[in-house]
Design an enzyme around this catalytic site. Structure first.
Site: not given
Ligand SMILES: COc1ccc(C[C@H]2SC(=S)NC2=O)c(OC)c1
Ligand SMILES: [Zn+2]
Length: 261
Positions: A64, A94, A106, A119, A199-200
């Site tokens: 992702h 990320h 975003e 982030h 956000t996912t």
């Molecule tokens: C506990 O499960 C998760 C799942 C996904 C993400 C990444 C998502 S959340 C965000 S803000 N940006 C993103 O791409 C997480 O990150 C904290 C934690």
């Molecule tokens: Zn993110």
């Protein structure tokens, strides 16, 4: 299968609500930030980032995004102050980005999106025993959002982009030690803050958002290196370029956005 999701037509943000009903919740992220509707709150102190003892471990393509993970077994690198009642431990950072030349952040600011958004994800290890537990609590996570705008080369981002060829495919990972993300901060730590979500999927409503007002500048060439990553794994026959991995702004539903001075 049930928990599969992506950013395409068939599995993208408009479909997520089918398997993840929280998608239609009251504190979803990202949002469109309207500065004149985000009054300055004098009770909001400055945010303090202690990253100097941070220990980066590896960089990975999780299908992702590209994620740099940190050793979060103690409070060596934390964010505190501002809207936060406790120090929050740095867990990973990320990015989200667009396709060639188009936008990819975003959060948006008065409908304007940036080329990308970084982030830095932190969790409340004072109140919760694990990241997973914190990620399901209303004050469990604090995510620092930083906009990336295009212009000159960023002098330190090459440390990240030079490693991307090693993690081209989904589920690839490589060592990434000694990286201090403070080199990716803009000069000002002025911010907007509001209560939101991941956000996912699973879209948990567990994030105290701190979005910096000042973007960092990176070059189109540096951003292009993110686009050579693939959503797909090495064994898959289709090679889906990793781009446009962003969720669009979600309804504010009466939430207040506050501004630091
Ligand atoms: C506990 O499960 C998760 C799942 C996904 C993400 C990444 C998502 S959340 C965000 S803000 N940006 C993103 O791409 C997480 O990150 C904290 C934690
Ligand atoms: Zn993110």
């Amino acid at each position: 299968k049930g928990n599969h999701w992506g950013y395409g037509k068939e599995d993208g943000p408009s479909i997520w609500h089918k398997n993840f009903p929280t998608a239609d919740g009251d504190r979803q992220s990202p949002i469109d930030i309207i500065p004149k509707e985000a009054p300055c709150d004098p009770n909001l102190g400055q945010i303090v980032l202690n990253y100097d003892q941070c220990t980066s471990l590896n960089i990975t393509n999780n299908g992702h995004s590209v994620v740099v993970e940190f050793d979060d077994t103690d409070d060596r690198s934390v964010i505190q102050g501002g809207p936060l009642d406790n120090p929050y431990r740095l867990k990973q950072f990320h990015f989200h980005w667009g396709g060639k030349g188009c936008h990819g952040s975003e959060h948006t600011v008065e409908g304007m999106s940036y080329a990308s958004e970084l982030h830095l994800v932190h969790w409340n290890a004072v109140k919760y025993k694990s990241f997973g537990q914190a990620a399901e609590a209303p004050d469990g996570l604090a995510v620092l959002g930083i906009f990336l705008d295009t212009g000159d080369d960023h002098r330190w981002l090459h440390m990240v982009t030079d490693a991307l060829y090693m993690v081209k495919f989904k589920a690839s990972v490589t060592d990434f030690k000694g990286f201090n993300p403070k080199c990716l901060l803009p000069s000002s730590l002025h911010y907007w803050t509001y209560l939101g979500s991941l956000t996912t999927p699973p879209l948990h409503e567990s994030v105290i958002w701190i979005v910096l007002k000042e973007p960092i500048i990176v070059s189109e060439k540096q951003l292009g290196k993110f686009r050579m990553l693939l959503f797909s794994g090495e064994e898959e026959d289709q090679r889906l370029r990793m781009e446009n991995n962003f969720r669009p702004p979600q309804p504010l539903k009466g939430r207040k956005v506050r501004s630091s001075n």
